[in-house]
Design a protein around this motif. Structure first.
Motif, PDB file in Angstrom:
ATOM      1  N   ASP A 249     128.627  56.033 136.291  1.00 44.74           N
ATOM      2  CA  ASP A 249     129.300  54.823 135.825  1.00 44.74           C
ATOM      3  C   ASP A 249     130.763  55.161 135.520  1.00 44.74           C
TER       4      ASP A 249
ATOM      5  N   ARG B 218     126.120  49.945 134.578  1.00 54.52           N
ATOM      6  CA  ARG B 218     124.862  50.562 134.994  1.00 54.52           C
ATOM      7  C   ARG B 218     123.804  50.545 133.884  1.00 54.52           C
TER       8      ARG B 218
ATOM      9  N   GLN C 213     119.770  46.310 132.065  1.00 59.43           N
ATOM     10  CA  GLN C 213     118.671  45.860 131.202  1.00 59.43           C
ATOM     11  C   GLN C 213     119.158  45.465 129.809  1.00 59.43           C
TER      12      GLN C 213
ATOM     13  N   ALA D 185     116.107  41.502 125.834  1.00 59.64           N
ATOM     14  CA  ALA D 185     115.790  41.898 124.458  1.00 59.64           C
ATOM     15  C   ALA D 185     115.096  43.259 124.447  1.00 59.64           C
ATOM     16  N   HIS D 186     115.519  44.116 123.545  1.00 57.60           N
ATOM     17  CA  HIS D 186     114.920  45.449 123.408  1.00 57.60           C
ATOM     18  C   HIS D 186     114.317  45.633 122.017  1.00 57.60           C
TER      19      HIS D 186
ATOM     20  N   ILE E  74     125.638  62.452 141.205  1.00 59.00           N
ATOM     21  CA  ILE E  74     124.870  63.630 141.632  1.00 59.00           C
ATOM     22  C   ILE E  74     124.243  63.320 142.983  1.00 59.00           C
TER      23      ILE E  74
ATOM     24  N   TYR F 110     115.538  39.996 135.658  1.00 57.89           N
ATOM     25  CA  TYR F 110     115.324  41.411 136.008  1.00 57.89           C
ATOM     26  C   TYR F 110     113.881  41.562 136.469  1.00 57.89           C
TER      27      TYR F 110
ATOM     28  N   GLY G  77     113.048  60.891 130.155  1.00 58.40           N
ATOM     29  CA  GLY G  77     113.234  59.437 130.146  1.00 58.40           C
ATOM     30  C   GLY G  77     112.598  58.752 131.340  1.00 58.40           C
TER      31      GLY G  77
ATOM     32  N   SER H  48     111.744  54.563 123.018  1.00 60.20           N
ATOM     33  CA  SER H  48     110.998  55.419 122.083  1.00 60.20           C
ATOM     34  C   SER H  48     110.415  56.632 122.797  1.00 60.20           C
TER      35      SER H  48
HETATM   36  C1  FAD Z   1     114.221  44.279 131.267  1.00 57.52           C
HETATM   37  C2  FAD Z   1     113.984  45.519 130.466  1.00 57.52           C
HETATM   38  C3  FAD Z   1     113.645  45.427 129.124  1.00 57.52           C
HETATM   39  C4  FAD Z   1     113.392  46.577 128.390  1.00 57.52           C
HETATM   40  N1  FAD Z   1     112.992  46.471 127.085  1.00 57.52           N
HETATM   41  C5  FAD Z   1     112.741  47.588 126.361  1.00 57.52           C
HETATM   42  C6  FAD Z   1     112.368  47.515 124.991  1.00 57.52           C
HETATM   43  O1  FAD Z   1     112.163  46.436 124.445  1.00 57.52           O
HETATM   44  N2  FAD Z   1     112.179  48.676 124.321  1.00 57.52           N
HETATM   45  C7  FAD Z   1     112.349  49.895 124.907  1.00 57.52           C
HETATM   46  O2  FAD Z   1     112.184  50.911 124.240  1.00 57.52           O
HETATM   47  N3  FAD Z   1     112.687  49.997 126.207  1.00 57.52           N
HETATM   48  C8  FAD Z   1     112.889  48.891 126.939  1.00 57.52           C
HETATM   49  N4  FAD Z   1     113.249  48.987 128.246  1.00 57.52           N
HETATM   50  C9  FAD Z   1     113.280  50.325 128.866  1.00 57.52           C
HETATM   51  C10 FAD Z   1     114.587  51.028 128.614  1.00 57.52           C
HETATM   52  O3  FAD Z   1     115.660  50.205 128.979  1.00 57.52           O
HETATM   53  C11 FAD Z   1     114.591  52.331 129.412  1.00 57.52           C
HETATM   54  O4  FAD Z   1     113.414  53.037 129.122  1.00 57.52           O
HETATM   55  C12 FAD Z   1     115.774  53.199 129.068  1.00 57.52           C
HETATM   56  O5  FAD Z   1     116.986  52.586 129.380  1.00 57.52           O
HETATM   57  C13 FAD Z   1     115.665  54.499 129.854  1.00 57.52           C
HETATM   58  O6  FAD Z   1     116.794  55.252 129.625  1.00 57.52           O
HETATM   59  P1  FAD Z   1     117.221  56.359 130.680  1.00 57.52           P
HETATM   60  O7  FAD Z   1     118.422  57.011 130.075  1.00 57.52           O
HETATM   61  O8  FAD Z   1     116.053  57.173 131.064  1.00 57.52           O
HETATM   62  O9  FAD Z   1     117.625  55.548 131.994  1.00 57.52           O
HETATM   63  P2  FAD Z   1     118.841  54.572 132.255  1.00 57.52           P
HETATM   64  O10 FAD Z   1     119.109  53.716 131.067  1.00 57.52           O
HETATM   65  O11 FAD Z   1     118.557  53.893 133.543  1.00 57.52           O
HETATM   66  O12 FAD Z   1     120.083  55.547 132.444  1.00 57.52           O
HETATM   67  C14 FAD Z   1     120.236  56.350 133.597  1.00 57.52           C
HETATM   68  C15 FAD Z   1     121.698  56.742 133.720  1.00 57.52           C
HETATM   69  O13 FAD Z   1     121.830  57.648 134.809  1.00 57.52           O
HETATM   70  C16 FAD Z   1     122.955  57.267 135.592  1.00 57.52           C
HETATM   71  N5  FAD Z   1     122.714  57.729 136.969  1.00 57.52           N
HETATM   72  C17 FAD Z   1     121.768  57.302 137.826  1.00 57.52           C
HETATM   73  N6  FAD Z   1     121.836  57.971 138.992  1.00 57.52           N
HETATM   74  C18 FAD Z   1     122.860  58.852 138.869  1.00 57.52           C
HETATM   75  C19 FAD Z   1     123.430  59.832 139.737  1.00 57.52           C
HETATM   76  N7  FAD Z   1     122.950  60.043 140.983  1.00 57.52           N
HETATM   77  N8  FAD Z   1     124.478  60.557 139.292  1.00 57.52           N
HETATM   78  C20 FAD Z   1     124.982  60.360 138.025  1.00 57.52           C
HETATM   79  N9  FAD Z   1     124.483  59.443 137.163  1.00 57.52           N
HETATM   80  C21 FAD Z   1     123.427  58.699 137.568  1.00 57.52           C
HETATM   81  C22 FAD Z   1     122.993  55.746 135.483  1.00 57.52           C
HETATM   82  O14 FAD Z   1     124.273  55.226 135.798  1.00 57.52           O
HETATM   83  C23 FAD Z   1     122.595  55.540 134.023  1.00 57.52           C
HETATM   84  O15 FAD Z   1     123.700  55.581 133.159  1.00 57.52           O
HETATM   85  C24 FAD Z   1     113.513  47.855 129.003  1.00 57.52           C
HETATM   86  C25 FAD Z   1     113.868  47.945 130.348  1.00 57.52           C
HETATM   87  C26 FAD Z   1     114.093  46.794 131.076  1.00 57.52           C
HETATM   88  C27 FAD Z   1     114.443  46.916 132.532  1.00 57.52           C
END
Ligand code: FAD
Length: 509
Positions: free
Chosen positions: A40, A52, A55, A59-60, A144, A315, A338, A353
């Motif tokens: 991003d 990026r 979501q 609501a989370h 990456i 979404y 994650g 969580s």
């Molecule tokens: C509609 C919706 C509602 C949700 N509601 C809840 C909720 O109520 N409670 C809850 O706990 N969770 C909720 N979630 C889940 C939560 O949003 C995710 O579990 C959480 O964001 C995961 O975090 P993450 O860091 O693993 O992934 P992400 O948030 O997806 O972050 C991944 C990061 O990696 C970066 N990236 C990707 N590919 C590359 C690459 N090749 N090179 C460099 N950077 C890269 C992206 O730009 C991003 O910044 C919800 C999800 C959605 C879709």
């Protein structure tokens, strides 16, 4: 960044989302330097949206188990959220919830809590603390493209600026992993942490370097979200409950969900969702109508007395997807955290969580043994899988039953387990001890095994001690809001913004 100024290990974290920043917080005390690589553009310095994190328009729920873990990793983070306007909402008192077995009581003592806040606020507060650590650096606009190393050991990653190929650049003789922004090439590390989220390419990247094949399990109920923010009606800006009307997976029809979460700035974040065949549309005029069609109209009745302040965002990438890295025999120097390892149907609110509890588990392993030791990768990956597996069971235990769900059909064990869960939910409508045990599990504070203890089994056999409520338990203030005249008749909801579709492919360059 490729020169090695410190004898302590260097970690490269792929992805600057919540799981990536929490993993950095977990590892920072044990390493020389941590470089977070994020594709991003500059990440906001305020609780503002970023490209990026689509979501964040939805609501989370941040359950107690996740918030406790974040507090342990980053002491004081809860105070930061609250100072920025988030709410600490007690459970069960602060939840009006119509479980498939009936309304839950709110009059019992609070045992748990959740954080009511916009997702951008939650992430911003975490990011600010983590990037304030002296040995953590963030490099944005860095994509990456693959892993460096072989099937026995990962030694770093290839990164590129949009349009350039890191491997090719490295082969072309560029100085490997030049420090300046945009210089493509190899970035070496003692430990690589994949936190690139739901669209992670790690399974392919591992094969590219001769690593193991990673099995994947998918259970997809086809859930689509539609979400919108409302200004909370006058007098409800503080001490307002979460209102939750979930689907009943036992019904032979698509599951419909509606949730209001009070967040900062005197707003309600409202998410509606439906499983395959029952998906909400993005139309503003249909938003409140959908809310009226869930198992109880309470959410619709409240929305009719509130003013929308955003358009509707949708979404639909919500499948439960588990990549079994813990069973794959990963090369040394590589772990996955994650959503990159386990992404979950969000209606159960567990992704953040799971990321937080996984980060705590990672910290525990990092404190015990060096990254280069034989057991680190496998032990760390297994430890991080435990909270993810618990949330997985809660999600797929329901999602397998919805019409058209993709994945293995429910078997006898699934049906028996679903019946027991329903029996517990039924008992919880009139038994405070069972509410507390269920909430322990749902908030990821304790493992699901506690629901099979002798006291719980006995209580479930006896059933609820109080009669079923015939409607939601509402305070005088909540009833007064519902008694106000509606601001709109059905179909006439308006918004200050235009309709926004955030259901973007986060994998696009
Ligand atoms: C509609 C919706 C509602 C949700 N509601 C809840 C909720 O109520 N409670 C809850 O706990 N969770 C909720 N979630 C889940 C939560 O949003 C995710 O579990 C959480 O964001 C995961 O975090 P993450 O860091 O693993 O992934 P992400 O948030 O997806 O972050 C991944 C990061 O990696 C970066 N990236 C990707 N590919 C590359 C690459 N090749 N090179 C460099 N950077 C890269 C992206 O730009 C991003 O910044 C919800 C999800 C959605 C879709």
């Amino acid at each position: 960044m490729t020169s090695r100024p410190s004898p302590l290990p260097r970690v490269v974290v792929l992805g600057g989302g919540l799981a990536g920043t929490l993993a950095a917080a977990a590892l920072a005390p044990h390493v020389g330097e941590i470089l977070i690589l994020e594709r991003d553009s500059a990440l906001p310095q305020t609780p503002a949206p970023r490209a990026r994190l689509p979501q964040a328009a939805h609501a989370h729920t941040l359950w107690a188990g996740g918030a406790d873990a974040m507090e342990e990793l980053l002491p004081g983070i809860t105070a930061d959220w609250l100072a920025a306007g988030a709410h600490r909402i007690p459970i069960p008192n602060g939840m009006v919830s119509f479980s498939p077995a009936g309304w839950y009581r709110r009059s019992w003592d609070p045992t748990h809590y959740l954080i009511g806040a916009g997702r951008d606020l939650i992430d911003w507060a975490v990011r600010r603390r983590v990037l304030g650590m002296p040995n953590v650096e963030l490099r944005t606009r860095t994509k990456i493209t693959g892993l460096a190393g072989d099937g026995a050991r990962v030694r770093g990653v290839y990164a590129e600026q949009a349009g350039q190929d890191g491997r090719q650049a490295a082969q072309d003789g560029q100085q490997a992993g030049q420090d300046a922004y945009g210089s493509p090439g190899l970035i070496e590390a003692d430990l690589v942490v994949d936190a690139t989220g739901r669209n992670s390419k790690s399974t392919r990247w591992l094969l590219d370097i001769g690593g193991p094949e990673v099995r994947e399990t998918v259970v997809d109920a086809g859930v689509r979200y539609a979400s919108r923010r409302y200004r909370a009606p006058e007098g409800t800006e503080t001490d307002w409950p979460v209102v939750h009307v979930p689907a009943d997976p036992r019904e032979a029809r698509p599951g419909l969900f509606a949730t209001i979460i009070p967040i900062e700035d005197g707003q309600w974040h409202v998410s509606l969702s439906g499983t395959r065949g029952g998906e909400p549309s993005s139309g503003e005029e249909l938003f409140e109508e959908f809310a009226r069609g869930v198992r109880h109209p309470l959410v619709a009745d409240l929305l009719a007395r509130a003013e929308p302040v955003s358009g509707v965002s949708t979404y639909a990438r919500t499948a439960n997807r588990r990549r079994h890295f813990e069973r794959a025999g990963l090369p040394k120097g590589f772990v996955v955290v994650g959503d990159a390892a386990t992404s979950l149907n969000p209606v159960y609110g567990h992704g953040m969580s799971v990321a937080a509890r996984g980060a705590l588990a990672l910290r525990g392993q990092a404190a015990r043994r060096p990254f280069a030791s034989a057991g680190f990768t496998s032990r760390a990956q297994r430890a991080m899988t435990r909270p993810a597996a618990a949330a997985w069971l809660l999600a797929v235990g329901q999602d397998r039953f919805y019409p058209g769900a993709i994945g293995r059909r429910p078997n006898l064990a699934d049906r028996l387990s679903a019946r027991y869960v329903h029996r517990l939910a039924h008992t919880a409508t009139g038994n405070a001890m069972i509410v507390e045990r269920i909430t322990d599990v749902v908030t990821l504070r304790k493992p699901a095994g506690i629901l099979a203890g002798p006291a719980v089994l006995l209580a479930a056999a006896l059933g609820p001690r109080k009669p079923l409520l015939d409607g939601p338990e509402l305070t005088a203030r909540e009833q007064e809001v519902l008694a106000r005249p509606p601001l709109r008749s059905p179909h006439t909801a308006s918004a200050t913004d235009t309709d926004t579709d955030t259901d973007t492919d986060t994998d696009t360059p």
